[in-house]
Write a protein that holds these residues in place. Sequence first.
Motif, PDB file in Angstrom:
ATOM      1  N   ALA A 188       0.845  -1.562  -0.109  1.00 35.44           N
ATOM      2  CA  ALA A 188       0.189  -0.220   0.244  1.00 35.44           C
ATOM      3  C   ALA A 188       0.723   1.168  -0.649  1.00 35.44           C
ATOM      4  O   ALA A 188       0.585   2.000  -1.015  1.00 35.44           O
ATOM      5  CB  ALA A 188      -0.886   0.338   1.097  1.00 35.44           C
ATOM      6  N   VAL A 189       1.545   1.482   0.582  1.00 35.31           N
ATOM      7  CA  VAL A 189       2.876   2.274   0.879  1.00 35.31           C
ATOM      8  C   VAL A 189       3.598   2.379  -0.479  1.00 35.31           C
ATOM      9  O   VAL A 189       3.897   3.724  -0.934  1.00 35.31           O
ATOM     10  CB  VAL A 189       3.228   2.387   1.983  1.00 35.31           C
ATOM     11  CG1 VAL A 189       5.078   3.181   2.236  1.00 35.31           C
ATOM     12  CG2 VAL A 189       3.108   2.250   3.248  1.00 35.31           C
ATOM     13  N   VAL A 190       3.738   1.239  -1.339  1.00 35.56           N
ATOM     14  CA  VAL A 190       4.659   1.736  -2.211  1.00 35.56           C
ATOM     15  C   VAL A 190       3.635   1.589  -3.457  1.00 35.56           C
ATOM     16  O   VAL A 190       3.990   2.610  -4.306  1.00 35.56           O
ATOM     17  CB  VAL A 190       5.176  -0.186  -2.654  1.00 35.56           C
ATOM     18  CG1 VAL A 190       5.855  -0.546  -4.025  1.00 35.56           C
ATOM     19  CG2 VAL A 190       6.490  -0.623  -1.900  1.00 35.56           C
ATOM     20  N   VAL A 191       2.612   1.589  -3.588  1.00 34.06           N
ATOM     21  CA  VAL A 191       1.481   1.453  -4.787  1.00 34.06           C
ATOM     22  C   VAL A 191       1.515   3.325  -4.321  1.00 34.06           C
ATOM     23  O   VAL A 191       1.376   4.157  -5.334  1.00 34.06           O
ATOM     24  CB  VAL A 191       0.318   1.197  -4.632  1.00 34.06           C
ATOM     25  CG1 VAL A 191      -0.999   2.122  -5.316  1.00 34.06           C
ATOM     26  CG2 VAL A 191       0.650   0.133  -4.787  1.00 34.06           C
ATOM     27  N   TRP A 192       1.143   3.848  -2.876  1.00 32.06           N
ATOM     28  CA  TRP A 192       1.021   5.278  -2.542  1.00 32.06           C
ATOM     29  C   TRP A 192       2.270   6.628  -3.471  1.00 32.06           C
ATOM     30  O   TRP A 192       2.085   7.091  -4.255  1.00 32.06           O
ATOM     31  CB  TRP A 192       1.095   5.843  -1.051  1.00 32.06           C
ATOM     32  CG  TRP A 192       0.857   7.636  -0.846  1.00 32.06           C
ATOM     33  CD1 TRP A 192       0.157   8.042  -0.457  1.00 32.06           C
ATOM     34  CD2 TRP A 192       2.038   8.010  -0.250  1.00 32.06           C
ATOM     35  NE1 TRP A 192       0.188   8.957  -0.873  1.00 32.06           N
ATOM     36  CE2 TRP A 192       2.368   9.084  -0.631  1.00 32.06           C
ATOM     37  CE3 TRP A 192       3.066   7.316  -0.516  1.00 32.06           C
ATOM     38  CZ2 TRP A 192       2.892  10.121  -0.155  1.00 32.06           C
ATOM     39  CZ3 TRP A 192       4.414   8.551   0.058  1.00 32.06           C
ATOM     40  CH2 TRP A 192       4.246   9.912   0.517  1.00 32.06           C
ATOM     41  N   ALA A 193       3.923   5.991  -3.330  1.00 34.60           N
ATOM     42  CA  ALA A 193       5.597   7.100  -3.700  1.00 34.60           C
ATOM     43  C   ALA A 193       4.858   6.419  -4.916  1.00 34.60           C
ATOM     44  O   ALA A 193       4.821   6.822  -6.031  1.00 34.60           O
ATOM     45  CB  ALA A 193       6.003   5.926  -2.946  1.00 34.60           C
ATOM     46  N   LEU A 194       4.412   4.986  -5.277  1.00 39.44           N
ATOM     47  CA  LEU A 194       4.375   5.110  -6.783  1.00 39.44           C
ATOM     48  C   LEU A 194       3.803   6.500  -8.158  1.00 39.44           C
ATOM     49  O   LEU A 194       3.846   7.120  -8.858  1.00 39.44           O
ATOM     50  CB  LEU A 194       4.232   3.932  -7.463  1.00 39.44           C
ATOM     51  CG  LEU A 194       3.761   3.674  -9.210  1.00 39.44           C
ATOM     52  CD1 LEU A 194       4.978   3.760  -9.894  1.00 39.44           C
ATOM     53  CD2 LEU A 194       3.029   1.607  -9.465  1.00 39.44           C
ATOM     54  N   LEU A 195       1.943   6.286  -7.667  1.00 38.91           N
ATOM     55  CA  LEU A 195       1.520   7.050  -7.830  1.00 38.91           C
ATOM     56  C   LEU A 195       1.543   8.548  -7.700  1.00 38.91           C
ATOM     57  O   LEU A 195       1.474   9.369  -9.086  1.00 38.91           O
ATOM     58  CB  LEU A 195      -0.080   6.318  -7.837  1.00 38.91           C
ATOM     59  CG  LEU A 195       0.071   5.407  -7.792  1.00 38.91           C
ATOM     60  CD1 LEU A 195      -2.077   4.609  -7.516  1.00 38.91           C
ATOM     61  CD2 LEU A 195      -0.638   5.125  -9.930  1.00 38.91           C
ATOM     62  N   TRP A 196       1.570   9.170  -6.570  1.00 37.02           N
ATOM     63  CA  TRP A 196       2.073  10.253  -6.207  1.00 37.02           C
ATOM     64  C   TRP A 196       3.209  10.747  -5.785  1.00 37.02           C
ATOM     65  O   TRP A 196       3.420  11.955  -5.643  1.00 37.02           O
ATOM     66  CB  TRP A 196       1.046  10.328  -4.961  1.00 37.02           C
ATOM     67  CG  TRP A 196      -0.254  11.121  -4.901  1.00 37.02           C
ATOM     68  CD1 TRP A 196      -1.178  11.496  -6.150  1.00 37.02           C
ATOM     69  CD2 TRP A 196      -1.056   9.713  -5.408  1.00 37.02           C
ATOM     70  NE1 TRP A 196      -1.870  11.595  -5.559  1.00 37.02           N
ATOM     71  CE2 TRP A 196      -2.761   9.879  -5.285  1.00 37.02           C
ATOM     72  CE3 TRP A 196      -0.953   8.140  -4.587  1.00 37.02           C
ATOM     73  CZ2 TRP A 196      -3.817   9.186  -5.590  1.00 37.02           C
ATOM     74  CZ3 TRP A 196      -1.788   7.348  -4.582  1.00 37.02           C
ATOM     75  CH2 TRP A 196      -3.370   8.517  -4.807  1.00 37.02           C
ATOM     76  N   ARG A 197       4.488  10.220  -6.055  1.00 39.27           N
ATOM     77  CA  ARG A 197       5.852  10.529  -6.030  1.00 39.27           C
ATOM     78  C   ARG A 197       6.627  10.167  -7.111  1.00 39.27           C
ATOM     79  O   ARG A 197       8.190  10.558  -6.792  1.00 39.27           O
ATOM     80  CB  ARG A 197       6.038  10.152  -4.631  1.00 39.27           C
ATOM     81  CG  ARG A 197       5.740  10.745  -3.354  1.00 39.27           C
ATOM     82  CD  ARG A 197       6.018  12.034  -3.575  1.00 39.27           C
ATOM     83  NE  ARG A 197       5.216  12.722  -1.967  1.00 39.27           N
ATOM     84  CZ  ARG A 197       4.504  13.263  -1.971  1.00 39.27           C
ATOM     85  NH1 ARG A 197       3.543  12.960  -3.016  1.00 39.27           N
ATOM     86  NH2 ARG A 197       3.629  13.792  -0.575  1.00 39.27           N
ATOM     87  N   THR A 198       6.428   9.800  -8.155  1.00 41.00           N
ATOM     88  CA  THR A 198       7.232   9.249  -8.836  1.00 41.00           C
ATOM     89  C   THR A 198       6.886   9.545 -10.871  1.00 41.00           C
ATOM     90  O   THR A 198       5.559   9.850 -10.537  1.00 41.00           O
ATOM     91  CB  THR A 198       7.287   7.346  -9.463  1.00 41.00           C
ATOM     92  OG1 THR A 198       6.330   7.281 -10.256  1.00 41.00           O
ATOM     93  CG2 THR A 198       8.088   6.884  -8.060  1.00 41.00           C
ATOM     94  N   ARG A 199       7.299   9.414 -11.557  1.00 41.50           N
ATOM     95  CA  ARG A 199       7.453  10.730 -12.633  1.00 41.50           C
ATOM     96  C   ARG A 199       6.439   9.602 -13.478  1.00 41.50           C
ATOM     97  O   ARG A 199       5.371   9.959 -13.715  1.00 41.50           O
ATOM     98  CB  ARG A 199       8.490  10.110 -13.185  1.00 41.50           C
ATOM     99  CG  ARG A 199       8.642  10.495 -15.172  1.00 41.50           C
ATOM    100  CD  ARG A 199       9.719  11.146 -16.164  1.00 41.50           C
ATOM    101  NE  ARG A 199       8.990  11.587 -17.252  1.00 41.50           N
ATOM    102  CZ  ARG A 199      10.374  11.943 -18.072  1.00 41.50           C
ATOM    103  NH1 ARG A 199      11.322  11.747 -17.634  1.00 41.50           N
ATOM    104  NH2 ARG A 199       9.763  12.564 -19.251  1.00 41.50           N
ATOM    105  N   LEU A 200       6.811   7.687 -13.315  1.00 43.95           N
ATOM    106  CA  LEU A 200       5.182   6.952 -14.209  1.00 43.95           C
ATOM    107  C   LEU A 200       4.090   7.498 -13.173  1.00 43.95           C
ATOM    108  O   LEU A 200       3.349   7.039 -14.030  1.00 43.95           O
ATOM    109  CB  LEU A 200       6.263   5.292 -13.938  1.00 43.95           C
ATOM    110  CG  LEU A 200       4.842   5.130 -14.401  1.00 43.95           C
ATOM    111  CD1 LEU A 200       5.132   4.858 -15.533  1.00 43.95           C
ATOM    112  CD2 LEU A 200       5.976   3.232 -13.449  1.00 43.95           C
ATOM    113  N   GLY A 201       3.806   7.539 -12.276  1.00 41.10           N
ATOM    114  CA  GLY A 201       2.626   7.882 -11.329  1.00 41.10           C
ATOM    115  C   GLY A 201       1.788   9.199 -11.803  1.00 41.10           C
ATOM    116  O   GLY A 201       0.869   8.604 -11.991  1.00 41.10           O
ATOM    117  N   TYR A 202       2.987  10.159 -11.826  1.00 40.27           N
ATOM    118  CA  TYR A 202       2.315  11.454 -13.080  1.00 40.27           C
ATOM    119  C   TYR A 202       2.138  10.776 -14.260  1.00 40.27           C
ATOM    120  O   TYR A 202       0.343  11.055 -14.281  1.00 40.27           O
ATOM    121  CB  TYR A 202       3.390  12.481 -12.831  1.00 40.27           C
ATOM    122  CG  TYR A 202       2.480  13.474 -13.491  1.00 40.27           C
ATOM    123  CD1 TYR A 202       1.969  14.445 -12.943  1.00 40.27           C
ATOM    124  CD2 TYR A 202       3.528  13.995 -14.869  1.00 40.27           C
ATOM    125  CE1 TYR A 202       1.163  15.083 -13.889  1.00 40.27           C
ATOM    126  CE2 TYR A 202       2.543  14.747 -15.956  1.00 40.27           C
ATOM    127  CZ  TYR A 202       1.349  15.365 -15.106  1.00 40.27           C
ATOM    128  OH  TYR A 202       1.369  16.800 -15.568  1.00 40.27           O
TER     129      TYR A 202
END
Length: 367
Positions: free
Chosen positions: A212-226
């Motif tokens: 859950a923490v990894v998905v949050w970081a992926l979606l809102w803290r990485t270029r790919l998530g953006y």
Amino acid sequence: MDRLPRWADLTLVPLVSLLFAAVISALVLLVIGQSPVEAFKVMVDGALGSPYGWGYTLYYATSFIFTGLAVTVAFHAGLFNIGGEGQAQLGGLGVALVCLSLPWPHWTVALIAATAGAALFGAAWAAIPAYLQAKRGSHIVITTIMFNYIAAALLVYMLVDVLKPVGQADPASARFPVGAQLPALNDIPGFNLIFERPVPANVTLLIALAMAVVVWALLWRTRLGYQIRAFGKSEAAAKYAGINPVRITIIAMLISGGLAGMMSINNVMGEAERLLQNSSEGAGFIGIAVALMGRNHPFGVVLAALLFGFLYQGGAELGLWTSIPIEMRIVVQGLVILFTGALDMMVRMILERAFGLVRSAKAMRAA
């Protein structure tokens, strides 16, 4: 029309939806001649009233966290992945093949390998619908639903003709070796102070929370998530900004399928310790409701998964200790899905009207 404050949109809308579902469920119980108060008491006592009940609630919630996160990632890319059930079943096949392949020296080593196998098989099963959507324009909802049935048939074939030990009657794999059996929460130092009796909840719960923490970081803290979120908001605008729609569609579905596949670590490796025919236990479909109620945010998914874990365990207690049919939990789940999904706009409109009246009253007093 007055817009809801963000805090109200994130908290009040799902809470009011849940309240509506509870009221309708109570009316259904009254119609069939049962007491809603007694039913609620049995559910709370059975699911939350003891460490043993919590052990089962957390076990179910662990699976729902994985599948809820899977739906969430796909949703942010504008994709509705209905195939979590099939992806979870194929993830279970990956877990079984890994665990049965070697005499593992310790569960930590086996867990790392099985996690990779589960994610790989789940992602591979999501890759074909992803490709068909990205390259051929096939609708992701239709293809993922179809792949659920194909996955179920493939799993039956593997269990009956490939993995079932000679002389065994039931369609299931052999039991995993001792080195591939995960510790339950009652076996972990610290947790064993709370869970003194054996419970099905196991170390996979910690992996689910970490994801859950990894998905949050992926979606809102990485270029790919953006890029995933931008593509989900507007494909045309994303393409204008240079985001490759084929790449994002396939990557998002691979991540989604991998998360759904990882669910099988919980029940295949952690609880059953072998692969069974119904390895996903319906968690793939429940993940859709969990994501909807969690507002497609990892933190909300964890909370919604705990709620559905409570409904699952509480519903089982209803069927065990009362004359209320266990199918009532399906009714409650359906009502929660109805109000958090199909009737979400109705709930939102009611709250917007209420907030509008409050604002008008404040403005009149100020004048």
